[in-house]
Scaffold this active site. Sequence first.
Site, short mmCIF file in Angstrom:
data_model
loop_
_atom_site.label_atom_id
_atom_site.label_comp_id
_atom_site.label_asym_id
_atom_site.label_seq_id
_atom_site.Cartn_x
_atom_site.Cartn_y
_atom_site.Cartn_z
N GLY A 1 0.73 -1.12 0.14
CA GLY A 1 -0.31 0.01 -0.13
C GLY A 1 1.15 1.08 0.30
N ASP B 1 7.57 -8.29 4.46
CA ASP B 1 7.51 -8.66 2.90
C ASP B 1 6.02 -9.54 2.52
OD1 ASP B 1 8.73 -9.59 0.42
OD2 ASP B 1 10.36 -9.81 1.41
N LYS C 1 -3.87 -3.66 -5.24
CA LYS C 1 -3.91 -2.13 -6.09
C LYS C 1 -2.31 -1.77 -7.04
CE LYS C 1 -5.30 2.26 -6.19
NZ LYS C 1 -4.12 2.98 -6.56
N HIS D 1 0.81 -6.64 -11.65
CA HIS D 1 1.05 -6.64 -12.98
C HIS D 1 2.84 -6.28 -13.07
CE1 HIS D 1 0.39 -1.98 -12.98
NE2 HIS D 1 1.33 -1.96 -11.69
C1 LIG Z 1 3.43 -0.55 -7.74
S1 LIG Z 1 3.27 0.35 -6.20
C2 LIG Z 1 1.57 -0.43 -5.36
C3 LIG Z 1 0.93 0.68 -5.24
C4 LIG Z 1 -0.06 0.92 -4.60
N1 LIG Z 1 -0.74 -0.51 -3.70
C5 LIG Z 1 -1.25 2.05 -4.83
O1 LIG Z 1 -2.33 1.60 -5.02
O2 LIG Z 1 -1.07 3.22 -4.46
C6 LIG Z 1 4.40 -1.20 -5.95
C7 LIG Z 1 5.00 -1.25 -3.97
O3 LIG Z 1 4.84 -2.48 -3.41
C8 LIG Z 1 5.89 -2.73 -2.98
N2 LIG Z 1 6.85 -4.09 -2.57
C9 LIG Z 1 7.74 -4.27 -3.70
N3 LIG Z 1 7.80 -5.32 -3.01
C10 LIG Z 1 7.74 -5.46 -1.60
C11 LIG Z 1 7.05 -6.93 -0.74
N4 LIG Z 1 8.33 -8.23 -1.14
N5 LIG Z 1 6.90 -6.72 -0.01
C12 LIG Z 1 6.18 -5.63 0.09
N6 LIG Z 1 5.89 -4.61 -0.67
C13 LIG Z 1 6.49 -4.38 -1.48
C14 LIG Z 1 6.51 -0.90 -3.10
O4 LIG Z 1 7.56 -0.33 -2.17
C15 LIG Z 1 5.45 -0.57 -3.03
O5 LIG Z 1 4.49 0.51 -2.63
C1 LIG Z 2 7.84 3.73 -12.82
O1 LIG Z 2 7.35 2.73 -13.58
C2 LIG Z 2 5.88 3.22 -14.46
C3 LIG Z 2 4.80 2.45 -13.77
C4 LIG Z 2 4.37 1.28 -13.42
C5 LIG Z 2 5.57 0.34 -12.61
C6 LIG Z 2 4.80 -0.77 -11.56
C7 LIG Z 2 3.76 -0.52 -11.30
O2 LIG Z 2 3.79 -2.13 -10.07
C8 LIG Z 2 2.81 0.12 -11.33
O3 LIG Z 2 2.05 -0.13 -10.21
C9 LIG Z 2 3.14 1.86 -12.29
O4 LIG Z 2 3.44 3.26 -14.18
C10 LIG Z 2 3.66 3.87 -15.76
C11 LIG Z 2 2.59 4.26 -16.14
C12 LIG Z 2 2.73 5.46 -17.05
O5 LIG Z 2 1.33 5.74 -17.91
C13 LIG Z 2 4.16 5.71 -17.39
C14 LIG Z 2 4.64 5.81 -16.42
O6 LIG Z 2 6.35 6.67 -16.84
C15 LIG Z 2 4.72 4.24 -15.59
C16 LIG Z 2 6.12 3.83 -15.54
O7 LIG Z 2 7.61 5.08 -15.08
#
Ligand SMILES: C[S@@+](CC[C@H](N)C(=O)[O-])C[C@H]1O[C@@H](n2cnc3c(N)ncnc32)[C@H](O)[C@@H]1O
Ligand SMILES: COc1c(-c2ccc(O)c(O)c2)oc2cc(O)cc(O)c2c1=O
Length: 365
Positions: free
Chosen positions: A210, A252, A266, A270
């Site tokens: 989160g 983790d 959320k 992906h």
């Molecule tokens: C794409 S972001 C998630 C976005 C968030 N759920 C939201 O909706 O704003 C991915 C998150 O996964 C966390 N993450 C990555 N590896 C992880 C792990 N092994 N355990 C817990 N969190 C992790 C990252 O620090 C990051 O905050």
């Molecule tokens: C930082 O990577 C970018 C994401 C992204 C990567 C990994 C995740 O788990 C996410 O939820 C998001 O997404 C976007 C989307 C865009 O339209 C443009 C971007 O540059 C990015 C990222 O750089």
Amino acid sequence: MAAHHAPTMAVPTDAQLIQAQADLWRHSLCYFTPMALRCAVQLGIPTAIHRLGGTASLSDLVTALSLPPSKTPYLGRIMRLLVTSGVLASHKEGIYSLVPLSYLLVDGVFIDGEASQVAIVIAATSRHYLDAALGLADWFKKDVAHPLPAPFEDVHGVMILEESMALLDPEADKVIHEALAAHDHMGIGTILRECHDLFKGLDSLTDCCGGDGTTARAIVQAFPHIKIHVLDLPKVIEKAPPSDAVNYVAGDLFHSIPAAQAVMLKLVLHFWSDEDCINILSHCKKAIPSREAGGKLIIIDIVVDPSSSGPLLETQLLMDVLMLTCTRGRQRDENDWSSIFIKAGFSDYKIIKMLGARGVIEVYP
Ligand SMILES: C[S@@+](CC[C@H](N)C(=O)[O-])C[C@H]1O[C@@H](n2cnc3c(N)ncnc32)[C@H](O)[C@@H]1O
Ligand SMILES: COc1c(-c2ccc(O)c(O)c2)oc2cc(O)cc(O)c2c1=O
């Protein structure tokens, strides 16, 4: 003797060749559209139009942005491309205005508490992403052992969002993290308005990965009785803004997930391979009660609809190639989702709603 195959396609007619050539130019040159968008954002054009009252002429912009007047005709050519591609509008010749897309790029505009989406444009058009994309063909030719590094890792030597990226290029790392936050934070307001029942009746929820708790705080504001745990890595939780409304857990997701009636993922899955997703989902299953006791997973992620066409499918496929280039994950269609749910031991799922490119899925134990 080699077998002779009938040609699969008749020689194109002149009309087809003329059209094909124009299409080829468009396909080869369309990267100038994001470059023009980057230029507009770096110059501050959306913000300037907004501050000028919503419409601006070229000379208004040149003055507001302190550009040399000699550049006015060149700016006009960039603006013309941005209008044609739908980034800006021009209802009267030479007068430009914002559309919802460019509104997202105005400094200081907050939607659902989230700031502008400028970082998305800057990261996606940055040298690091372009270098990774330019390395795609070389990456395909390499036969590398499991786990397969993404082209981004192949080219830059570090995984995207990995801590060592900050040592390699702190500015790029900052932009990428800002893009991630801008991408992920936007949308929770819409989810709360459009899928109110998703959280109704829940007494507890774990927002798995989160981040800094932005999403959890929005949920608890709408549903104050839900006890929310936010799980993320220690380095993220350490920097999260203090809040009485949510319980931050540094950990983790591959080891342990705080128990709750529902676990939400959320925009998390992906990023991960199918194998990792099955592992993550199996841990989530252990954290929730039975379906009868209201146990469920809430997954908010892209659901590719291969039967659709047009810009929405193209957006989903572009996001998939972004994941291919930068992560070990992918965007999934309903069959892909269903397959990993079953392999992780879940019995059923329901796509509650599609919100643009993203879907809201409930998965039941
Ligand atoms: C794409 S972001 C998630 C976005 C968030 N759920 C939201 O909706 O704003 C991915 C998150 O996964 C966390 N993450 C990555 N590896 C992880 C792990 N092994 N355990 C817990 N969190 C992790 C990252 O620090 C990051 O905050
Ligand atoms: C930082 O990577 C970018 C994401 C992204 C990567 C990994 C995740 O788990 C996410 O939820 C998001 O997404 C976007 C989307 C865009 O339209 C443009 C971007 O540059 C990015 C990222 O750089």
